[in-house]
Design a protein around this motif. Sequence first.
Motif, PDB file in Angstrom:
ATOM      1  N   VAL A   1      10.238  11.943  18.602  1.00 48.48           N
ATOM      2  CA  VAL A   1       9.186  11.989  17.319  1.00 48.48           C
ATOM      3  C   VAL A   1       9.563   9.922  17.043  1.00 48.48           C
ATOM      4  O   VAL A   1       8.454   9.082  16.557  1.00 48.48           O
ATOM      5  CB  VAL A   1       9.608  11.830  16.311  1.00 48.48           C
ATOM      6  N   LYS A   2      10.799   9.555  17.528  1.00 49.94           N
ATOM      7  CA  LYS A   2      10.774   8.100  18.011  1.00 49.94           C
ATOM      8  C   LYS A   2      10.234   7.851  18.818  1.00 49.94           C
ATOM      9  O   LYS A   2       9.244   6.423  18.809  1.00 49.94           O
ATOM     10  CB  LYS A   2      11.989   7.955  18.071  1.00 49.94           C
ATOM     11  N   SER A   3      10.048   8.460  20.007  1.00 45.36           N
ATOM     12  CA  SER A   3       8.806   7.772  21.507  1.00 45.36           C
ATOM     13  C   SER A   3       7.730   7.968  19.914  1.00 45.36           C
ATOM     14  O   SER A   3       6.608   6.271  20.664  1.00 45.36           O
ATOM     15  CB  SER A   3       9.099   8.463  22.086  1.00 45.36           C
ATOM     16  N   ASN A   4       6.852   8.077  20.048  1.00 47.38           N
ATOM     17  CA  ASN A   4       5.776   8.516  19.124  1.00 47.38           C
ATOM     18  C   ASN A   4       5.746   7.231  18.465  1.00 47.38           C
ATOM     19  O   ASN A   4       4.957   6.906  17.535  1.00 47.38           O
ATOM     20  CB  ASN A   4       5.620   9.630  18.541  1.00 47.38           C
ATOM     21  N   LEU A   5       6.519   7.408  17.068  1.00 53.60           N
ATOM     22  CA  LEU A   5       6.032   6.479  15.884  1.00 53.60           C
ATOM     23  C   LEU A   5       6.246   5.101  16.805  1.00 53.60           C
ATOM     24  O   LEU A   5       5.954   3.712  16.238  1.00 53.60           O
ATOM     25  CB  LEU A   5       7.411   6.259  15.255  1.00 53.60           C
ATOM     26  N   GLU A   6       6.379   5.112  17.780  1.00 48.51           N
ATOM     27  CA  GLU A   6       7.585   3.186  18.601  1.00 48.51           C
ATOM     28  C   GLU A   6       5.692   3.041  19.509  1.00 48.51           C
ATOM     29  O   GLU A   6       5.546   2.251  20.096  1.00 48.51           O
ATOM     30  CB  GLU A   6       7.951   3.554  19.704  1.00 48.51           C
ATOM     31  N   LYS A   7       5.247   4.295  19.843  1.00 43.34           N
ATOM     32  CA  LYS A   7       3.599   4.199  20.753  1.00 43.34           C
ATOM     33  C   LYS A   7       2.644   4.246  19.620  1.00 43.34           C
ATOM     34  O   LYS A   7       1.395   3.758  19.797  1.00 43.34           O
ATOM     35  CB  LYS A   7       3.633   5.355  21.404  1.00 43.34           C
ATOM     36  N   ASN A   8       2.840   3.969  18.289  1.00 41.49           N
ATOM     37  CA  ASN A   8       1.803   3.820  17.275  1.00 41.49           C
ATOM     38  C   ASN A   8       1.162   4.976  16.887  1.00 41.49           C
ATOM     39  O   ASN A   8       0.271   4.997  16.849  1.00 41.49           O
ATOM     40  CB  ASN A   8       1.338   2.561  17.320  1.00 41.49           C
ATOM     41  N   TYR A   9       1.432   6.645  17.142  1.00 39.55           N
ATOM     42  CA  TYR A   9       1.141   7.292  17.013  1.00 39.55           C
ATOM     43  C   TYR A   9       0.697   7.536  15.478  1.00 39.55           C
ATOM     44  O   TYR A   9       0.067   8.763  14.760  1.00 39.55           O
ATOM     45  CB  TYR A   9       1.428   9.063  17.683  1.00 39.55           C
ATOM     46  N   GLY A  10       1.347   6.499  14.857  1.00 36.86           N
ATOM     47  CA  GLY A  10       1.514   8.053  13.285  1.00 36.86           C
ATOM     48  C   GLY A  10       1.767   8.958  13.524  1.00 36.86           C
ATOM     49  O   GLY A  10       2.226   9.941  14.064  1.00 36.86           O
ATOM     50  N   ALA A  11       0.933   9.590  12.077  1.00 36.84           N
ATOM     51  CA  ALA A  11       1.492  10.860  11.567  1.00 36.84           C
ATOM     52  C   ALA A  11       0.162  11.754  12.323  1.00 36.84           C
ATOM     53  O   ALA A  11      -0.597  12.481  11.431  1.00 36.84           O
ATOM     54  CB  ALA A  11       1.135  10.874  10.207  1.00 36.84           C
ATOM     55  N   ASP A  12      -0.120  12.336  12.824  1.00 38.43           N
ATOM     56  CA  ASP A  12       0.165  12.968  13.789  1.00 38.43           C
ATOM     57  C   ASP A  12       0.266  14.427  12.860  1.00 38.43           C
ATOM     58  O   ASP A  12       1.433  14.572  12.749  1.00 38.43           O
ATOM     59  CB  ASP A  12      -0.852  13.299  15.234  1.00 38.43           C
ATOM     60  N   ASN A  13      -0.606  15.848  13.666  1.00 37.57           N
ATOM     61  CA  ASN A  13       0.478  17.009  13.231  1.00 37.57           C
ATOM     62  C   ASN A  13       1.603  17.407  13.964  1.00 37.57           C
ATOM     63  O   ASN A  13       2.394  17.052  12.933  1.00 37.57           O
ATOM     64  CB  ASN A  13      -1.050  18.197  13.764  1.00 37.57           C
ATOM     65  N   ASN A  14       1.329  16.875  14.822  1.00 35.73           N
ATOM     66  CA  ASN A  14       2.645  17.077  15.363  1.00 35.73           C
ATOM     67  C   ASN A  14       4.396  16.328  14.868  1.00 35.73           C
ATOM     68  O   ASN A  14       5.643  16.726  14.758  1.00 35.73           O
ATOM     69  CB  ASN A  14       3.213  16.789  17.074  1.00 35.73           C
ATOM     70  N   THR A  15       3.956  14.785  14.576  1.00 33.69           N
ATOM     71  CA  THR A  15       4.786  14.310  14.264  1.00 33.69           C
ATOM     72  C   THR A  15       5.125  14.633  12.231  1.00 33.69           C
ATOM     73  O   THR A  15       6.618  14.760  12.364  1.00 33.69           O
ATOM     74  CB  THR A  15       4.107  12.763  13.920  1.00 33.69           C
ATOM     75  N   LEU A  16       4.455  14.974  11.996  1.00 37.11           N
ATOM     76  CA  LEU A  16       4.350  15.938  10.458  1.00 37.11           C
ATOM     77  C   LEU A  16       5.124  16.555  10.604  1.00 37.11           C
ATOM     78  O   LEU A  16       6.406  16.770   9.791  1.00 37.11           O
ATOM     79  CB  LEU A  16       3.152  16.031  10.272  1.00 37.11           C
ATOM     80  N   LEU A  17       5.043  17.728  11.847  1.00 37.26           N
ATOM     81  CA  LEU A  17       5.954  19.083  11.217  1.00 37.26           C
ATOM     82  C   LEU A  17       7.058  18.723  11.926  1.00 37.26           C
ATOM     83  O   LEU A  17       7.709  19.017  11.699  1.00 37.26           O
ATOM     84  CB  LEU A  17       5.239  19.931  12.487  1.00 37.26           C
ATOM     85  N   ALA A  18       7.371  17.665  13.059  1.00 38.09           N
ATOM     86  CA  ALA A  18       8.825  17.534  13.858  1.00 38.09           C
ATOM     87  C   ALA A  18       9.193  16.851  12.211  1.00 38.09           C
ATOM     88  O   ALA A  18      10.456  16.515  12.050  1.00 38.09           O
ATOM     89  CB  ALA A  18       8.800  16.251  14.749  1.00 38.09           C
ATOM     90  N   PHE A  19       8.681  15.221  11.407  1.00 41.37           N
ATOM     91  CA  PHE A  19       9.534  15.538  10.076  1.00 41.37           C
ATOM     92  C   PHE A  19       9.673  16.526   9.059  1.00 41.37           C
ATOM     93  O   PHE A  19      10.742  16.718   9.124  1.00 41.37           O
ATOM     94  CB  PHE A  19       8.621  13.973   8.959  1.00 41.37           C
ATOM     95  N   LYS A  20       9.343  17.529   9.461  1.00 38.85           N
ATOM     96  CA  LYS A  20       9.342  18.670   8.512  1.00 38.85           C
ATOM     97  C   LYS A  20      10.927  19.718   8.841  1.00 38.85           C
ATOM     98  O   LYS A  20      11.246  20.102   8.164  1.00 38.85           O
ATOM     99  CB  LYS A  20       7.932  20.012   7.615  1.00 38.85           C
ATOM    100  N   TYR A  21      10.234  19.791  10.186  1.00 41.44           N
ATOM    101  CA  TYR A  21      11.770  20.260  11.060  1.00 41.44           C
ATOM    102  C   TYR A  21      12.967  19.252  10.545  1.00 41.44           C
ATOM    103  O   TYR A  21      14.322  20.217   9.926  1.00 41.44           O
ATOM    104  CB  TYR A  21      11.090  20.535  12.186  1.00 41.44           C
ATOM    105  N   LEU A  22      13.058  18.437  10.595  1.00 39.48           N
ATOM    106  CA  LEU A  22      14.267  17.762  10.138  1.00 39.48           C
ATOM    107  C   LEU A  22      14.808  17.432   9.157  1.00 39.48           C
ATOM    108  O   LEU A  22      15.843  17.130   9.050  1.00 39.48           O
ATOM    109  CB  LEU A  22      13.951  15.961  11.022  1.00 39.48           C
ATOM    110  N   ASN A  23      13.542  17.881   8.156  1.00 40.03           N
ATOM    111  CA  ASN A  23      14.172  17.556   6.571  1.00 40.03           C
ATOM    112  C   ASN A  23      14.884  18.845   6.339  1.00 40.03           C
ATOM    113  O   ASN A  23      15.618  18.396   4.979  1.00 40.03           O
ATOM    114  CB  ASN A  23      12.519  17.369   6.258  1.00 40.03           C
TER     115      ASN A  23
END
Length: 195
Positions: free
Chosen positions: A137-159
């Motif tokens: 998810v850090k790599s996605n954020l740094e590539k500026n992918y923003g809140a795509d479905n996988n990033t959202l799911l990754a945040f929910k998992y980490l939560n």
Amino acid sequence: MNKKYIVYSVETSKNGEEFYRIENDARQVVPYSSSLFEIVSDKVNSDWILWNKPNNSWALFPKQFAYLSFWEDYYNDELEALKKFNMVKEQLLQEELEEKEVREIIEMENEDNIRFVLNFLFKSKDNRFIDQVIQYVKSNLEKNYGADNNTLLAFKYLNLFNQNEVEYFFLYYLTNVEFGDDQLTAIVNEYFSKK
């Protein structure tokens, strides 16, 4: 060569030739002659059934696929067949993949497989892959992918996990304004409100 594939069905033709229906490297689910593969796991899920087809052939596959038009419906993008396939795929990934393979999928750039892995990690609350998910998810954020479905799911998992690595990552997210996204920030705020 030297790749592992999950088998979604074992089938025979009228003349007895055996096929494995797998998802190939182009992400197409296609039957291939079983002679092309070496079996590395002979585990069969308990909900698989042996189904005798009308043309004197048979198939061994998940009971969810046990109707005549399943594969035709799947290839025609029928919603119900796609849902059944995705549910089975997620279950098979969860049951068959070893820890090393899960790590490799998260580190690869196949977003569909990553989504399946994140889904089953979230549902099973498996905390063994926190570091890999953070890196992903850090790599996605740094590539500026923003809140795509996988990033959202990754945040929910980490939560789900009250662990230092998660807290440090969420603080990193909050202190880097350029990553800001309302949905992601809401998940992070929820995490800190539970502390």
